[in-house]
Design a protein around this motif. Sequence first.
Motif, PDB file in Angstrom:
ATOM      1  N   LEU A  33      39.846  41.820  46.163  1.00  0.00           N
ATOM      2  CA  LEU A  33      38.797  40.871  46.558  1.00  0.00           C
ATOM      3  C   LEU A  33      38.397  40.994  48.023  1.00  0.00           C
ATOM      4  CD1 LEU A  33      40.023  37.630  44.721  1.00  0.00           C
ATOM      5  CD2 LEU A  33      38.285  39.276  43.983  1.00  0.00           C
ATOM      6  N   ARG A  34      38.967  41.952  48.757  1.00  0.00           N
ATOM      7  CA  ARG A  34      38.685  42.034  50.197  1.00  0.00           C
ATOM      8  C   ARG A  34      37.193  42.221  50.501  1.00  0.00           C
ATOM      9  NH1 ARG A  34      41.335  46.236  48.487  1.00  0.00           N
ATOM     10  NH2 ARG A  34      40.435  48.302  48.576  1.00  0.00           N
ATOM     11  N   ILE A  38      31.310  35.011  49.115  1.00  0.00           N
ATOM     12  CA  ILE A  38      30.611  33.949  48.394  1.00  0.00           C
ATOM     13  C   ILE A  38      29.163  34.399  48.189  1.00  0.00           C
ATOM     14  CG2 ILE A  38      29.768  31.575  48.600  1.00  0.00           C
ATOM     15  CD1 ILE A  38      32.479  30.905  49.881  1.00  0.00           C
ATOM     16  N   GLY A  39      28.683  34.233  46.970  1.00  0.00           N
ATOM     17  CA  GLY A  39      27.343  34.681  46.608  1.00  0.00           C
ATOM     18  C   GLY A  39      27.323  35.984  45.838  1.00  0.00           C
ATOM     19  N   ASP A  40      28.435  36.734  45.845  1.00  0.00           N
ATOM     20  CA  ASP A  40      28.519  37.982  45.085  1.00  0.00           C
ATOM     21  C   ASP A  40      28.649  37.688  43.592  1.00  0.00           C
ATOM     22  OD1 ASP A  40      28.419  39.375  47.440  1.00  0.00           O
ATOM     23  OD2 ASP A  40      30.509  40.049  47.395  1.00  0.00           O
ATOM     24  N   SER A  41      28.341  38.696  42.786  1.00  0.00           N
ATOM     25  CA  SER A  41      28.438  38.563  41.328  1.00  0.00           C
ATOM     26  C   SER A  41      29.681  39.269  40.809  1.00  0.00           C
ATOM     27  CB  SER A  41      27.212  39.177  40.653  1.00  0.00           C
ATOM     28  OG  SER A  41      26.055  38.462  40.990  1.00  0.00           O
ATOM     29  N   ILE A  42      30.363  38.609  39.886  1.00  0.00           N
ATOM     30  CA  ILE A  42      31.485  39.200  39.157  1.00  0.00           C
ATOM     31  C   ILE A  42      31.283  38.854  37.687  1.00  0.00           C
ATOM     32  CG2 ILE A  42      33.986  39.180  38.770  1.00  0.00           C
ATOM     33  CD1 ILE A  42      34.410  38.624  41.697  1.00  0.00           C
ATOM     34  N   ALA A  43      31.480  39.845  36.812  1.00  0.00           N
ATOM     35  CA  ALA A  43      31.375  39.600  35.376  1.00  0.00           C
ATOM     36  C   ALA A  43      32.730  39.173  34.828  1.00  0.00           C
ATOM     37  CB  ALA A  43      30.896  40.847  34.648  1.00  0.00           C
ATOM     38  N   LEU A  44      32.735  38.052  34.120  1.00  0.00           N
ATOM     39  CA  LEU A  44      33.919  37.541  33.435  1.00  0.00           C
ATOM     40  C   LEU A  44      33.641  37.653  31.939  1.00  0.00           C
ATOM     41  CD1 LEU A  44      33.929  36.069  36.289  1.00  0.00           C
ATOM     42  CD2 LEU A  44      35.223  34.289  35.154  1.00  0.00           C
ATOM     43  N   ASN A  45      34.391  38.507  31.246  1.00  0.00           N
ATOM     44  CA  ASN A  45      34.161  38.761  29.817  1.00  0.00           C
ATOM     45  C   ASN A  45      32.697  39.078  29.542  1.00  0.00           C
ATOM     46  OD1 ASN A  45      36.774  38.636  28.983  1.00  0.00           O
ATOM     47  ND2 ASN A  45      36.598  36.673  27.943  1.00  0.00           N
ATOM     48  N   ARG A  54      36.433  31.371  47.541  1.00  0.00           N
ATOM     49  CA  ARG A  54      37.300  32.552  47.654  1.00  0.00           C
ATOM     50  C   ARG A  54      38.636  32.179  48.252  1.00  0.00           C
ATOM     51  NH1 ARG A  54      39.048  36.493  48.418  1.00  0.00           N
ATOM     52  NH2 ARG A  54      38.202  37.903  49.910  1.00  0.00           N
ATOM     53  N   ALA A  55      39.675  32.794  47.732  1.00  0.00           N
ATOM     54  CA  ALA A  55      41.014  32.735  48.296  1.00  0.00           C
ATOM     55  C   ALA A  55      41.521  34.185  48.288  1.00  0.00           C
ATOM     56  CB  ALA A  55      41.899  31.816  47.465  1.00  0.00           C
ATOM     57  N   PRO A  56      42.662  34.463  48.885  1.00  0.00           N
ATOM     58  CA  PRO A  56      43.113  35.863  48.940  1.00  0.00           C
ATOM     59  C   PRO A  56      43.229  36.557  47.581  1.00  0.00           C
ATOM     60  CG  PRO A  56      44.348  34.550  50.500  1.00  0.00           C
ATOM     61  CD  PRO A  56      43.508  33.587  49.686  1.00  0.00           C
ATOM     62  N   LYS A  57      43.688  35.848  46.545  1.00  0.00           N
ATOM     63  CA  LYS A  57      43.886  36.500  45.241  1.00  0.00           C
ATOM     64  C   LYS A  57      43.188  35.775  44.105  1.00  0.00           C
ATOM     65  CE  LYS A  57      48.157  38.680  46.552  1.00  0.00           C
ATOM     66  NZ  LYS A  57      49.438  39.166  46.130  1.00  0.00           N
ATOM     67  N   SER A  58      42.245  34.911  44.446  1.00  0.00           N
ATOM     68  CA  SER A  58      41.516  34.177  43.407  1.00  0.00           C
ATOM     69  C   SER A  58      40.114  33.862  43.908  1.00  0.00           C
ATOM     70  CB  SER A  58      42.251  32.890  43.031  1.00  0.00           C
ATOM     71  OG  SER A  58      42.276  32.004  44.124  1.00  0.00           O
ATOM     72  N   PHE A  59      39.278  33.414  42.979  1.00  0.00           N
ATOM     73  CA  PHE A  59      37.915  33.032  43.334  1.00  0.00           C
ATOM     74  C   PHE A  59      37.446  31.946  42.380  1.00  0.00           C
ATOM     75  CE2 PHE A  59      37.630  36.569  40.401  1.00  0.00           C
ATOM     76  CZ  PHE A  59      36.613  36.222  39.532  1.00  0.00           C
ATOM     77  N   LEU A  82      37.439  41.541  34.017  1.00  0.00           N
ATOM     78  CA  LEU A  82      36.722  41.362  35.285  1.00  0.00           C
ATOM     79  C   LEU A  82      36.070  42.667  35.729  1.00  0.00           C
ATOM     80  CD1 LEU A  82      39.454  39.375  37.261  1.00  0.00           C
ATOM     81  CD2 LEU A  82      37.392  38.436  36.182  1.00  0.00           C
ATOM     82  N   GLU A  83      34.859  42.546  36.261  1.00  0.00           N
ATOM     83  CA  GLU A  83      34.163  43.689  36.855  1.00  0.00           C
ATOM     84  C   GLU A  83      33.262  43.182  37.973  1.00  0.00           C
ATOM     85  OE1 GLU A  83      30.972  47.282  35.907  1.00  0.00           O
ATOM     86  OE2 GLU A  83      31.525  45.907  34.284  1.00  0.00           O
ATOM     87  N   LYS A  84      33.372  43.803  39.150  1.00  0.00           N
ATOM     88  CA  LYS A  84      32.467  43.481  40.254  1.00  0.00           C
ATOM     89  C   LYS A  84      31.121  44.147  39.998  1.00  0.00           C
ATOM     90  CE  LYS A  84      35.885  44.430  43.486  1.00  0.00           C
ATOM     91  NZ  LYS A  84      36.319  44.778  44.839  1.00  0.00           N
TER      92      LYS A  84
END
Length: 195
Positions: A33-34, A38-45, A54-59, A82-84
């Motif tokens: 996640l580095r 905030i505002g970026d897109s990530i596909a969930l399923n 955002r947090a270090p290992k979660s969003f 998950l896919e960025k």
Amino acid sequence: MFSGIVAATGRIRKAERRKAGLRLTVDAGTLPLRDVAIGDSIALNGVCLTVVARAPKSFGVDVSRETLRCTVGLDKPGEINLEKALRMSDRLDGHLVLGHVDGVGKVVRFEAVGENRLLRMRVPADLARYIARKGSIAVHGVSLTVNAVRGAEFEVNLIPHTLAVTTLKGLRTGDRVNLEMDPLARYAERLFRRK
């Protein structure tokens, strides 16, 4: 835009009710996640969602009632693909996936064929016309090649790598999954449809 090549599996840790839908807290698993802001897109399923926390290992992402109405698997804790979003310089190893789910399909057969798995799905009748043998389809965000089509059912072959790195290994007969048709099929229909 996405490629349908799942980068990691994660887990919806929390689903909080909001006036307009849900706020999900997602553990990213091995997804780095580095470079996610905030505002970026990530596909969930296979569902394109906007990062709102955002947090270090979660969003966190917000899911509207409309998205909840036409998808499955985003309303409670559980494992997800998950896919960025793609960058213009990225390789396109799968096919163009928009992250806009067209409908929900149902698993009618899931069985071992050697080390692989045969997955047969039934789709809503109005979506079946967009599926072609040797064409592409996204199942829970995973880019797959269609091996056979019979009416409103299609088959894909899942290789060991796909089974190892996605949530598809956990499918069972009767499960429902998010489907996105190949966007090229939709544009072709629009171009060739008579007015």
